[in-house]
Design a protein around this motif. Structure first.
Motif, PDB file in Angstrom:
ATOM      1  N   UNK A  14       0.976  -1.457  -0.204  1.00 17.81           N
ATOM      2  CA  UNK A  14       0.249  -0.130   0.029  1.00 17.81           C
ATOM      3  C   UNK A  14       0.770   1.324  -0.085  1.00 17.81           C
ATOM      4  N   UNK A  15       0.376   2.286  -1.019  1.00 13.33           N
ATOM      5  CA  UNK A  15       1.133   3.459  -1.137  1.00 13.33           C
ATOM      6  C   UNK A  15       2.287   3.277  -2.154  1.00 13.33           C
ATOM      7  N   UNK A  16       2.417   2.227  -2.684  1.00 16.63           N
ATOM      8  CA  UNK A  16       3.423   2.019  -3.700  1.00 16.63           C
ATOM      9  C   UNK A  16       2.907   2.491  -5.018  1.00 16.63           C
ATOM     10  N   UNK A  17       3.581   2.173  -6.014  1.00 14.15           N
ATOM     11  CA  UNK A  17       3.407   2.529  -7.378  1.00 14.15           C
ATOM     12  C   UNK A  17       3.712   1.409  -8.114  1.00 14.15           C
ATOM     13  N   UNK A  18       3.112   1.363  -9.718  1.00 17.93           N
ATOM     14  CA  UNK A  18       3.321   0.424 -10.335  1.00 17.93           C
ATOM     15  C   UNK A  18       3.021   1.213 -11.861  1.00 17.93           C
ATOM     16  N   UNK A  19       3.598   0.789 -13.050  1.00 19.11           N
ATOM     17  CA  UNK A  19       3.231   1.439 -14.141  1.00 19.11           C
ATOM     18  C   UNK A  19       2.807   0.343 -15.146  1.00 19.11           C
ATOM     19  N   UNK A  85       0.125   5.850  -5.103  1.00 20.21           N
ATOM     20  CA  UNK A  85      -0.573   5.602  -3.822  1.00 20.21           C
ATOM     21  C   UNK A  85      -1.711   4.587  -3.854  1.00 20.21           C
ATOM     22  N   UNK A  86      -1.129   3.546  -4.094  1.00 15.79           N
ATOM     23  CA  UNK A  86      -1.858   2.408  -4.324  1.00 15.79           C
ATOM     24  C   UNK A  86      -2.360   1.975  -3.125  1.00 15.79           C
ATOM     25  N   UNK A  90      -7.513  -1.223  -4.811  1.00 20.63           N
ATOM     26  CA  UNK A  90      -7.063  -1.402  -6.149  1.00 20.63           C
ATOM     27  C   UNK A  90      -6.637  -2.797  -6.873  1.00 20.63           C
ATOM     28  N   UNK A  91      -6.543  -3.644  -6.072  1.00 26.71           N
ATOM     29  CA  UNK A  91      -6.381  -5.187  -6.424  1.00 26.71           C
ATOM     30  C   UNK A  91      -7.355  -5.694  -7.281  1.00 26.71           C
ATOM     31  N   UNK A 111      -2.339  -9.169 -13.569  1.00 26.25           N
ATOM     32  CA  UNK A 111      -2.673  -8.798 -12.162  1.00 26.25           C
ATOM     33  C   UNK A 111      -1.994  -7.708 -11.452  1.00 26.25           C
ATOM     34  N   UNK A 112      -2.633  -7.131 -10.638  1.00 23.89           N
ATOM     35  CA  UNK A 112      -2.047  -5.870  -9.420  1.00 23.89           C
ATOM     36  C   UNK A 112      -2.316  -6.413  -8.413  1.00 23.89           C
ATOM     37  N   UNK A 113      -1.840  -6.792  -7.391  1.00 24.44           N
ATOM     38  CA  UNK A 113      -2.111  -6.965  -5.979  1.00 24.44           C
ATOM     39  C   UNK A 113      -1.474  -6.074  -5.100  1.00 24.44           C
ATOM     40  N   UNK A 114      -2.124  -5.406  -4.490  1.00 23.34           N
ATOM     41  CA  UNK A 114      -1.712  -4.217  -3.154  1.00 23.34           C
ATOM     42  C   UNK A 114      -1.932  -5.058  -1.846  1.00 23.34           C
ATOM     43  N   UNK A 115      -0.801  -5.303  -1.373  1.00 23.72           N
ATOM     44  CA  UNK A 115      -1.005  -5.866   0.212  1.00 23.72           C
ATOM     45  C   UNK A 115       0.241  -5.586   0.714  1.00 23.72           C
TER      46      UNK A 115
END
Length: 116
Positions: A14-19, A85-86, A90-91, A111-115
């Motif tokens: 959480x709070x991270x970023x991805x593109x 700010x994931x 947002x998963x 797949x995007x996993x926010x954990x």
């Protein structure tokens, strides 16, 4: 044939970023708007962001405004989704989409996993 290939998903805190990236082929990319959708388990596929053909206009779902940015590089036939700010909500599986003459085309999803 039309192909949309997403990449860039993964596990992030959480709070991270991805593109995310979506490489398009098989059609005249710079003639069409592009969209990102997402689908969480057990839920419908929802529109996240839209960008017009030349990239001059964008729209976002309220849930991602101020955190996500859609962009495109027409020279590379690629559309991007910068996600900052994931949040855990947002998963989802994120899909690239194009509507070409009233026919919907989708990528395979990433797949995007926010954990934590």
């Amino acid at each position: 044939q039309v192909q949309l290939v997403e990449s860039g998903g993964g596990l992030v805190q959480p709070g991270g970023s991805l593109r995310l990236s979506c490489a398009a082929s098989g059609f005249t990319f710079n003639n069409y708007a592009m969209r990102w959708y997402r689908q969480a388990p057990g839920q419908e596929r929802d529109l996240v962001a839209t960008i017009t053909s030349a990239g001059g206009s964008t729209n976002y779902a309220d849930s991602v405004k101020g955190r996500f940015t859609i962009s495109r590089d027409n020279a590379k036939n690629t559309v991007y989704l910068q996600m900052n700010m994931l949040k855990p909500e947002d998963t989802a599986v994120y899909y690239c989409h194009a509507n070409l003459k009233w026919v919907d085309y989708w990528g395979q999803g990433t797949q995007v996993t926010v954990s934590s």
